[in-house]
Scaffold this motif. Structure first.
Motif, PDB file in Angstrom:
ATOM      1  N   LYS A   1      -6.568  -8.209  -8.277  1.00  0.00           N
ATOM      2  CA  LYS A   1      -7.050  -6.935  -7.728  1.00  0.00           C
ATOM      3  C   LYS A   1      -8.197  -7.166  -6.754  1.00  0.00           C
TER       4      LYS A   1
ATOM      5  N   TRP B   1      -7.702  -2.087  -5.457  1.00  0.00           N
ATOM      6  CA  TRP B   1      -6.461  -2.194  -4.674  1.00  0.00           C
ATOM      7  C   TRP B   1      -5.706  -3.420  -5.157  1.00  0.00           C
TER       8      TRP B   1
ATOM      9  N   SER C   1      -1.902  -5.407  -4.864  1.00  0.00           N
ATOM     10  CA  SER C   1      -0.604  -5.533  -4.196  1.00  0.00           C
ATOM     11  C   SER C   1       0.402  -6.182  -5.130  1.00  0.00           C
TER      12      SER C   1
ATOM     13  N   GLN D   1       2.125  -1.567  -3.554  1.00  0.00           N
ATOM     14  CA  GLN D   1       0.704  -1.606  -3.893  1.00  0.00           C
ATOM     15  C   GLN D   1       0.366  -0.511  -4.900  1.00  0.00           C
ATOM     16  N   ASP D   2      -0.718  -0.737  -5.618  1.00  0.00           N
ATOM     17  CA  ASP D   2      -1.234   0.207  -6.615  1.00  0.00           C
ATOM     18  C   ASP D   2      -2.688   0.493  -6.280  1.00  0.00           C
ATOM     19  N   SER D   3      -3.011   1.769  -6.097  1.00  0.00           N
ATOM     20  CA  SER D   3      -4.386   2.172  -5.826  1.00  0.00           C
ATOM     21  C   SER D   3      -4.957   2.742  -7.118  1.00  0.00           C
TER      22      SER D   3
ATOM     23  N   ALA E   1       1.017   4.240  -7.554  1.00  0.00           N
ATOM     24  CA  ALA E   1       1.700   3.076  -6.984  1.00  0.00           C
ATOM     25  C   ALA E   1       2.902   3.518  -6.165  1.00  0.00           C
TER      26      ALA E   1
ATOM     27  N   TYR F   1       6.341   1.460  -4.216  1.00  0.00           N
ATOM     28  CA  TYR F   1       7.034   0.210  -3.942  1.00  0.00           C
ATOM     29  C   TYR F   1       8.508   0.497  -3.740  1.00  0.00           C
TER      30      TYR F   1
END
Length: 397
Positions: free
Chosen positions: A259, A272, A274, A294-296, A309, A311
């Protein structure tokens, strides 16, 4: 012999038939030309109110009380014989009225001239008119009654609730035959014991009005067993709503890069992360997770983490289909458990049942082979490992 009052009344009207096939006679007033059905009482009443008779300047002829050499009728009879052809008897100016109707000489021969009045039809005798008056145009015949077509619309039920399913209606009654010789079955309501003939529509109507049945149904609605419920009489309290089911549809494993922390923001710590890639498999297919998602993350003060997320999935078809995935949810639990999950060394050893990782999942694709996913909903339950996230997706049915 003297004339009667009715004869005087009849002398003021001309009789005729408006149509050849009329069964009843009509009469026309010689003073005002008004036409009405022949009726002595109504004719008397008319003469008392006749505007033509009231407005006439010359009084009607009055017989001269004198002996008549032709027929020997004396003066006491009230009528003398005319003294010559076409000559009227002398009129007495101050002769009294008989029952409100002025007496006449020979009928329809000695009618006074009334200014501005059209000529009247003449006749030799009261019962035999020589000229037929112009009657009023007959009223148009009423149109034949039109048959109203039977309405094909079903009657509106008295209850505003949805119609009960047929199986529920039959389950609420017991069928029996009241007598051995009865050809039709009877039914008894299990809730109020009322007996009626077997008829599905009537049985359904009965249940919509059966208070005992309605009370049982309301008690069986889960929403009515909550701490706070709708008030009595509210339609929402009586509606039976379907309960959704969760069906396991597929499982996804996503591998993560380390992260990147963006530092504390307005709402909390922003991270953040990926995606390296991954795999998925389920009831409607299988494939891979394409690298680049990606996941915020947003970590709040108690370490609860909001995840969002995006994707892409690729199927193993030839040619492959591509499905976009969007997830959002929360990872919550006690502070010490969440601290272990944030540590890459300890995260793999944390039991997934010691915290909650729940997400909402949406899928979207333009491939016709998988277009059904565009209108489905999924709820996910997952776990967080050091460098991987795994979750099961349950379709809401």
């Amino acid at each position: 012999m003297g004339r009667t009052v009715d004869s005087d009344v009849h002398a003021a009207f001309v009789e005729f038939r408006a149509k050849d096939d009329d069964k009843c006679l009509s009469v026309q007033c010689i003073y005002c030309q008004q036409i009405r059905a022949k009726n002595t009482s109504r004719q008397k009443q008319h003469l008392q109110e006749c505007p033509g008779l009231r407005n006439t300047n010359a009084p009607p002829p009055q017989p001269q009380p004198q002996p008549s050499p032709q027929n020997a009728i004396q003066a006491p009879n009230g009528y003398g014989t005319p003294q010559g052809p076409g000559q009227a008897a002398m009129v007495t100016q101050n002769a009294p009225l008989m029952n409100g109707v002025p007496p006449h000489g020979t009928p329809l021969q000695n009618v006074p001239s009334i200014p501005n009045r059209p000529p009247l039809p003449s006749q030799a005798t009261p019962s035999a008119p020589t000229a037929t008056p112009v009657p009023r145009p007959p009223a148009p015949a009423p149109p034949p009654p039109q048959k109203t077509p039977k309405s094909t619309q079903k009657p509106t039920p008295s209850s505003s609730l949805p119609q009960l399913p047929l199986d529920d209606v039959h389950a609420a009654f017991v069928e029996f035959r009241a007598k051995d010789e009865d050809k039709c079955l009877s039914v008894q309501c299990l809730y109020c014991n009322q007996i009626r003939a077997k008829n599905t529509s009537r049985q359904r109507q009965h249940l919509s009005e059966c208070q005992t049945y309605q009370n049982v149904i309301r008690d069986s609605i889960p929403a009515n067993n909550l701490q706070h419920t709708f008030p009595e009489g509210d339609i929402a309290r009586s509606l039976q709503l379907p309960q959704p089911n969760l069906e396991l549809d597929f499982r996804i494993s996503v591998r993560l890069n380390p992260k990147l922390s963006l530092g504390p923001g307005v709402w909390g710590q922003r991270n953040w992360i990926s995606f390296v890639g991954g795999n998925w498999a389920g009831r409607f297919g299988k494939g891979i997770v394409i690298p680049g998602g990606q996941d915020s993350q947003l970590v709040v003060k108690d370490l609860a983490t909001r995840v969002e997320a995006q994707y892409l999935l690729q199927t193993h078809d030839e040619p492959p289909a591509y499905i976009a995935v969007k997830t959002s949810g929360w990872r919550t639990g006690s502070r010490d458990v969440l601290e272990k999950l944030a540590d890459a060394v300890q995260a793999d050893g944390v039991n997934p049942n010691s915290y909650k990782f729940r997400i909402f999942i949406e899928l979207e694709t333009g491939d016709e082979r998988y277009s059904f996913v565009n209108t489905c909903m999924w709820i996910g339950s997952g776990c967080r490992r050091a460098n991987e996230v795994v979750y099961d997706a349950y379709r809401v049915a």
